[in-house]
Write an enzyme that holds these catalytic residues in place. Structure first.
Site, PDB file in Angstrom:
ATOM      1  N   GLY A  33      46.675  43.562  32.503  1.00  0.00           N
ATOM      2  CA  GLY A  33      46.241  44.818  31.888  1.00  0.00           C
ATOM      3  C   GLY A  33      44.722  44.848  31.822  1.00  0.00           C
ATOM      4  CG  ASN A  64      38.830  43.354  38.971  1.00  0.00           C
ATOM      5  OD1 ASN A  64      38.393  42.511  39.747  1.00  0.00           O
ATOM      6  ND2 ASN A  64      39.808  44.176  39.302  1.00  0.00           N
ATOM      7  CB  SER A 108      48.629  40.242  31.494  1.00  0.00           C
ATOM      8  OG  SER A 108      47.258  40.586  31.500  1.00  0.00           O
ATOM      9  CG  HIS A 160      41.740  38.704  39.050  1.00  0.00           C
ATOM     10  ND1 HIS A 160      41.218  39.923  38.690  1.00  0.00           N
ATOM     11  CD2 HIS A 160      41.996  38.795  40.385  1.00  0.00           C
ATOM     12  CE1 HIS A 160      41.167  40.713  39.737  1.00  0.00           C
ATOM     13  NE2 HIS A 160      41.625  40.048  40.792  1.00  0.00           N
ATOM     14  N   GLY A 174      44.959  49.235  36.669  1.00  0.00           N
ATOM     15  CA  GLY A 174      44.113  50.187  37.385  1.00  0.00           C
ATOM     16  C   GLY A 174      43.085  50.828  36.464  1.00  0.00           C
ATOM     17  CE  LYS A 189      35.451  40.840  33.085  1.00  0.00           C
ATOM     18  NZ  LYS A 189      36.655  40.617  33.902  1.00  0.00           N
ATOM     19  CG  ASN A 211      42.945  43.667  46.997  1.00  0.00           C
ATOM     20  OD1 ASN A 211      43.881  44.446  46.818  1.00  0.00           O
ATOM     21  ND2 ASN A 211      41.875  43.675  46.230  1.00  0.00           N
ATOM     22  CG  HIS A 245      45.898  43.368  41.516  1.00  0.00           C
ATOM     23  ND1 HIS A 245      46.078  42.095  41.024  1.00  0.00           N
ATOM     24  CD2 HIS A 245      44.583  43.635  41.361  1.00  0.00           C
ATOM     25  CE1 HIS A 245      44.920  41.623  40.603  1.00  0.00           C
ATOM     26  NE2 HIS A 245      44.011  42.541  40.790  1.00  0.00           N
ATOM     27  N   GLY A 246      47.623  45.534  39.067  1.00  0.00           N
ATOM     28  CA  GLY A 246      47.165  45.617  37.685  1.00  0.00           C
ATOM     29  C   GLY A 246      47.329  47.027  37.154  1.00  0.00           C
TER      30      GLY A 246
END
Length: 356
Positions: free
Chosen positions: A262, A114, A268, A146, A288, A355, A234, A285-286
């Site tokens: 998001g 992600n 986001s 991220h 999910g 990505k 994390n 954190h987001g």
């Protein structure tokens, strides 16, 4: 995560969108970066900290164009960074050997899963005072990053799983979960090793941000970029006498900014923490995941008319990370606002997502 402004409005960038996407694809995904780092700079990062890394990195490749004074000033907006210990003895030999220059293949890469680099547009401001302080206005283009510690984190993780297993008392049944506890000096050593990886993760995000800044400067002459916030998740942070491990969560201390992404098809949020002690001054954190990757592969989503765009060199990533894989961000944010964890500062809508 790291969020920077670009100093540009989306309306100004739209005519150059194709050229910008092409340049960023090459820099972020297609090995088009030039990021030489001397081993001495990596040792300085791990042994002394981020400021020493900025000071020691040689003015070559990308670093010849980096504004070091700006990077050093931006350290103040990095949440928790100064709390991480580190040591070169816990880093891979390739990073801390005697190489004159080491072109780390992972430095400046988002990584899989992600992780992403996303151009976003400020869609709505909820706290105009907080937004003004960090230079945000409606229509602004920002870059959200991220990414983590890449191979350095993998090296540290594997090494310490092995050490924890080896330290398990002889004759005691091993845990069926495969999870081994650490205590005493071994636990302390692990926290230093984890901090070493966290320092590298910061450097990785810095490089990704500077690659974006470089391409925008060369294409558009944009030089007014600034850091909004850099915030970890994390990891274990020592707070109020506790070792707090925020898995899937991020610090939300009173007045500190946090980022809640998001999906690449959903908004986001930039939020301000309220320091809720019952929740250990944390927020999510987001959004999910709502669907596992394996199940999502059986879905056929049509995003041809979407306002956002995903750029990837691996088609399976576009499927695995489709918006349908994640919960809607609205209810996730609302639940945390109603619980008194955070206050929304600004909503960011996705524009172009990169990505690996």
């Amino acid at each position: 995560m790291r969020l920077i402004t670009t100093g540009l409005k989306q309306a100004a960038l739209l005519p150059q969108q194709d050229a910008l996407v092409s340049r960023l694809t090459r820099a972020l995904l297609d090995n088009g970066r030039d990021v030489p780092v001397h081993s001495a700079a990596f040792r300085a990062l791990f042994d002394e900290g981020p400021a020493a890394f900025i000071d020691r990195v040689a003015p070559q490749g990308l670093w010849a164009q980096v504004d070091r004074d700006r990077l050093e000033a931006e350290l103040a907006a990095c949440v928790g960074l100064d709390a991480f210990d580190g040591s070169a003895r816990y880093a891979p030999d390739a990073h801390v050997g005697n190489r004159e220059v080491f072109r780390d293949p992972c430095l400046g890469t988002p990584g899989g899963g992600n992780h992403f680099v996303e151009l976003q547009v400020v869609d709505e401001i909820f706290d105009r005072h907080a937004a003004y302080r960090v230079g945000l206005a409606p229509g602004d283009v920002v870059a959200m990053i991220h990414s983590g510690s890449r191979d350095v984190g993998f090296y540290v993780g594997r090494r310490w799983m092995d050490r924890a297993r080896q330290a398990w008392p002889a004759g005691l049944k091993h845990p069926t979960s495969g999870l081994y506890g650490l205590a005493g000096s071994l636990a302390h050593e692990y926290l230093v090793a984890m901090g070493t990886a966290a320092r590298y993760a910061w450097a990785n995000r810095v490089v990704l941000a500077e690659l974006v800044r470089k391409e925008l400067a060369e294409l558009c002459g944009a030089t007014a970029s600034r850091l909004v916030v850099d915030v970890p998740h994390n990891v274990v942070l020592r707070e109020n006498g506790l070792n707090i491990h925020r898995k899937g969560a991020t610090p939300a201390h009173h007045g500190d900014l946090a980022l809640i992404p998001g999906s690449m098809g959903d908004a986001s949020y930039i939020v301000s923490g309220l320091g809720h002690t019952d929740w250990l001054s944390s927020c999510s954190h987001g959004a999910g995941r709502s669907v596992r990757r394996q199940a999502l592969r059986r879905l056929k989503s049509d995003h041809a008319n979407a306002e956002w765009r995903c750029v990837t060199l691996r088609e399976e990533r576009r499927v695995e990370e489709a918006p349908e894989a994640y919960k809607p961000i609205g209810p996730v944010l609302q639940a945390q606002e109603e619980a008194g964890l955070i206050e929304a500062v600004a909503r960011l809508k996705p524009w172009v997502t990169f990505k690996a």
